[in-house]
Design an enzyme around this catalytic site. Structure first.
Site, PDB file in Angstrom:
ATOM      1  N   GLU A 133       0.839  -1.209   0.000  1.00 34.10           N
ATOM      2  CA  GLU A 133       0.000   0.000   0.000  1.00 34.10           C
ATOM      3  C   GLU A 133       0.874   1.260   0.000  1.00 34.10           C
ATOM      4  O   GLU A 133       0.510   2.273  -0.596  1.00 34.10           O
ATOM      5  CB  GLU A 133      -0.961   0.002   1.192  1.00 34.10           C
ATOM      6  CG  GLU A 133      -1.924  -1.189   1.256  1.00 34.10           C
ATOM      7  CD  GLU A 133      -2.767  -1.409  -0.002  1.00 34.10           C
ATOM      8  OE1 GLU A 133      -3.027  -0.428  -0.724  1.00 34.10           O
ATOM      9  OE2 GLU A 133      -3.130  -2.575  -0.271  1.00 34.10           O
ATOM     10  N   HIS A 145       1.596   2.130  -3.520  1.00 35.19           N
ATOM     11  CA  HIS A 145       0.484   2.884  -4.125  1.00 35.19           C
ATOM     12  C   HIS A 145       0.515   4.344  -3.644  1.00 35.19           C
ATOM     13  O   HIS A 145       0.337   5.276  -4.429  1.00 35.19           O
ATOM     14  CB  HIS A 145      -0.865   2.271  -3.715  1.00 35.19           C
ATOM     15  CG  HIS A 145      -1.218   0.999  -4.437  1.00 35.19           C
ATOM     16  ND1 HIS A 145      -1.287   0.922  -5.802  1.00 35.19           N
ATOM     17  CD2 HIS A 145      -1.548  -0.235  -3.972  1.00 35.19           C
ATOM     18  CE1 HIS A 145      -1.649  -0.318  -6.158  1.00 35.19           C
ATOM     19  NE2 HIS A 145      -1.810  -1.039  -5.058  1.00 35.19           N
TER      20      HIS A 145
END
EC number: 3.4.17.19
Lengths: 501, 501
Positions: A267, A270
């Site tokens: 994550e 991202h």
């Protein structure tokens, strides 16, 4: 400024504000909102969604878009404005040909269908979900039919929504290569997997300590806490309000050390992408990642290519051992690295290792392709699914929950989405190959200095947001368009080394 | 349904959705958002605010409102719809007479002014803030001037925005009583305050344990965790999305036990009000508390009347002692109760005890009244402020930060707001007097059973939301309109008992 673009701007701003509000509600729903809130809050989100659509799809914007797509007007626009018009054109292409009442009916169906899926998965009963899936597929076929132009196939229309550089031809070529090279490799690796001990991973790991270590990991790879926060939810995800507010959420399990750590690195990848989009692009239609595939390339680059390497852990493994001496004091760095890279055929995509992961995608891709080109009975899907798992992985799911029902995507009508995961990993490998040419990545990692990596990605990829597509980025960065050879080589090299093949 | 109301509904729904979104952004900004987010997020909130105004103030709604205010149409409406039309009428009265460009200019000024105030407070320099305050006052005078009708005074127009039952006459009467009875009482109490030991409160109190105990307290008084969550912020506050999602935020200090506990009970009082508004009213213009004063009545009822009583602490004080044995094992319940009720003149309103609190309000009220009826030079305000503190409290602020600059309200143009705090406490006392007649409150508290109290407030006050005003509620609950005698009696009884006067 171009007078038509100037008139368009308030509509875009309004859509941006409403979209940002929807994102905040989504974040809040997943991480914080109380149990009873949903029914009332969904009314709010429904209205905001309608207003979002109205602010983009209306006669004024339609006329302005037409004007601005004209070659003569284009001369007047900045590159960013051109990219925004292109993006807006895509939105119109996606929605304009679908009758609004059908679109609304589909959205209602999708909402019901996703709930039926969740229940059916829990109850392990595909039959309860099948009638809804059938309707969802019919709608998506119909919608794709409205949008098909030239010699494109209906399924391709959907594929392009997630990754505009990959149609059926490109994906067939890519996946054939994987089948040819990776399936045999996985078989070889599987034979040796039993020699790798990973029992340390499933001992008791204090959650509070996991949170602290994961927070450290996130900052270590480049997450900027002045521009982001970390939350907790049932499933890890990333959500941005704009490039100065990007949030990641993680899930923690007491009996699994890896899960939260690698989700956090994933994550963070991202988030680093979104955080490093240029200020001039944020809060516009191109102020986000270039595509699903390119986004997944960033998260998997950090999670797998960097995050599962020896050089990455060398400076920080001791810190992890000190956090959990009771479980890790006898586990060497080498032992740990082999553990986090242990590969074997598996049934669940989201828990799959790097090597078997693309096989999961190929199975879904092949089924989706069949659904949109042949007359496949939805009732036969579990059997088709299980047969493919047996054929490619050598294992068969024992039930629907761990088989055909495991992913939520189809229940929402998200066909064409899965391939972007596999494309992402391959794109990451191609970028990695290029980076190895221009910087001593392992040296940096061993020094605990990830800044040059982050800056490279920022300067060559992240800052451009969605102003370029995947192949344009790859061409500019690596000198060639998508080339799966880098991915195959990366996996072969890595696993041969780890498994002494 | 009435056809005009039916046409009005979508506008109201849209305004509700946008307002809910603004509330979520406000909550998020105060409790979670990363440091750098504000500049970008404020653009989003600005657009949502504009859209909110546009959805309520426009020609279509104006015409529908006119129709619906007509007596003949009113016959067709339900009570809730009538209350909504009344509320919408108030919004129009507030905004219609103000030229939109002046309103926008004022909002921009208020935003700058509040930042200048924060800086001036930090720097202890009223002079840096004075020019902005001057402009804010001029705008507010002008706006009030536009709205004045009949024999009302401009300041009253502002007072009614926060509490429609209290104009200058009512407040003068109320505050004269306080000056007459409470200022002498405070003087008597002050003489004896030195005999009360409160040093235990300022020892070291682990923050994590405070959070757990405060969470317990919140649930104990009636906060429903299925309908709400707790956050953390620089200042305690309550924020609702609707009656199924009400959030409170608290601030924790390591060297102050009381602060977070009583803030938590206070905010829980606000939250219990919002949570118990009827489902049929939530997400409408009347789906919130009746007024600022009535809201403050609920929070102060829980915080002071209930929360600082011996009966409240009897069943739970042991739990607090067990949480912090190192600090509290030698502090008896009686000692603790006298500590949390210690009263003495003070400079800071938000830290004031129950007895001196209304004096802080009177000072602000008298200054606001002067500002709107006489030609007071803004430059003279610190001197006027300090003189009043000396006159009523017997103490003088040593600087602007702890004097005239302590509150943010004026920097935003919130004149007329302060009195509602004092009204709230008095309203709470009046309701409490009535409750004593109909239920054994102390018995319930000693049993640790606060449900009958919550249910009484729900059935007689909370569920009605803003469909009744303060005096209507008081009349229905206590048989009489606002009567400050209950408040005076409550304070006199309580402090005479505590201080053996």
């Amino acid at each position: 400024m171009n007078k038509y673009f100037e008139k368009l701007q308030p509509y875009l701003d309004k859509a941006m504000a409403l979209q940002t509000a929807r994102n905040l509600f989504e974040w809040d729903d997943q991480t914080l909102a109380p149990f009873e809130a949903a029914d009332y809050t969904s009314k709010v989100v429904g209205i905001l969604s309608d207003e979002y659509m109205k602010s983009l799809i209306n006669d004024d914007v339609r006329k302005l878009l037409k004007k601005l797509q004209d070659e003569k007007e284009q001369e007047d626009l900045t590159d960013t404005q051109k990219a925004i018009i292109k993006e807006l054109g895509k939105t119109y292409e996606q929605l304009e040909s679908i009758p609004p009442e059908e679109y609304r009916a589909f959205n209602e169906l999708a909402s019901v269908s996703s709930r039926k899926w969740a229940k059916a998965k829990k109850d392990n009963k595909f039959d309860d979900f099948a009638p809804y899936l059938k309707q969802v597929i019919e709608y998506k076929k119909k919608f794709a039919g409205y949008r098909v132009k030239g010699d494109k196939k209906p399924y391709e229309v959907l594929l392009y929504d997630y990754e505009e550089c990959f149609g059926i031809k490109e994906l067939d070529t890519f996946f054939d290569k994987i089948k040819e090279d990776i399936i045999p490799l996985l078989k070889e690796v599987t034979k040796k997997a039993e020699t790798i001990d990973k029992s340390y991973n499933y001992k008791n790991y204090d959650i509070q300590k996991q949170k602290e270590f994961c927070r450290f990991l996130s900052g270590y790879v480049g997450f900027d806490f002045n521009r982001g926060v970390i939350g907790e939810s049932a499933h890890p995800f990333t959500m941005q309000l704009h490039n100065h507010d990007v949030r990641i959420s993680d899930r923690y399990m007491e009996d699994n050390l890896e899960s939260a750590m690698f989700s956090m690195i994933h994550e963070s990848g991202h988030a680093i992408y979104e955080m490093n989009i240029d200020d001039s692009l944020t809060q516009t239609l191109v102020g986000t990642g270039a595509s699903m595939g390119m986004h997944e390339a960033q998260s998997r680059f950090y999670e797998n290519i960097i995050g599962r390497s020896t050089a990455f852990w060398e400076p920080i493994y001791e810190k992890l051992v000190e956090t959990y001496p009771e479980n890790l004091k006898d586990i060497s760095l080498d032992h740990f690295i082999r553990g986090i890279n242990k590969a074997a055929p598996s049934l669940i995509r989201t828990e799959a290792d790097e090597l078997s992961y693309p096989i999961h995608i190929i199975i879904r891709y092949e089924i989706e392709k069949m659904l949109f080109s042949e007359d496949v009975a939805v009732e036969d899907l579990p059997q088709i699914w299980n047969k493919k798992y047996q054929e490619y992985m050598g294992i068969t799911p024992s039930d629907d929950t761990t088989g055909i029902l495991q992913d939520t995507h189809w229940s929402w009508g998200e066909f064409g989405y899965f391939p972007s995961y596999a494309v992402g990993t391959a794109v990451a490998s191609q970028i990695y190959a290029q980076m190895l040419e221009v910087m001593p990545i392992d040296e940096y990692l061993k020094q605990g200095n990830l800044t040059p990596i982050k800056e490279y990605l920022r300067d060559y990829i992240h800052k451009y947001g969605a102003t370029k597509n995947t192949n344009q980025i790859l061409k500019d960065v690596t000198g060639e368009e998508f080339n799966a050879e880098h991915y195959i080589k990366y996996l072969k090299d890595k696993y041969s080394r780890l498994y002494d093949l």
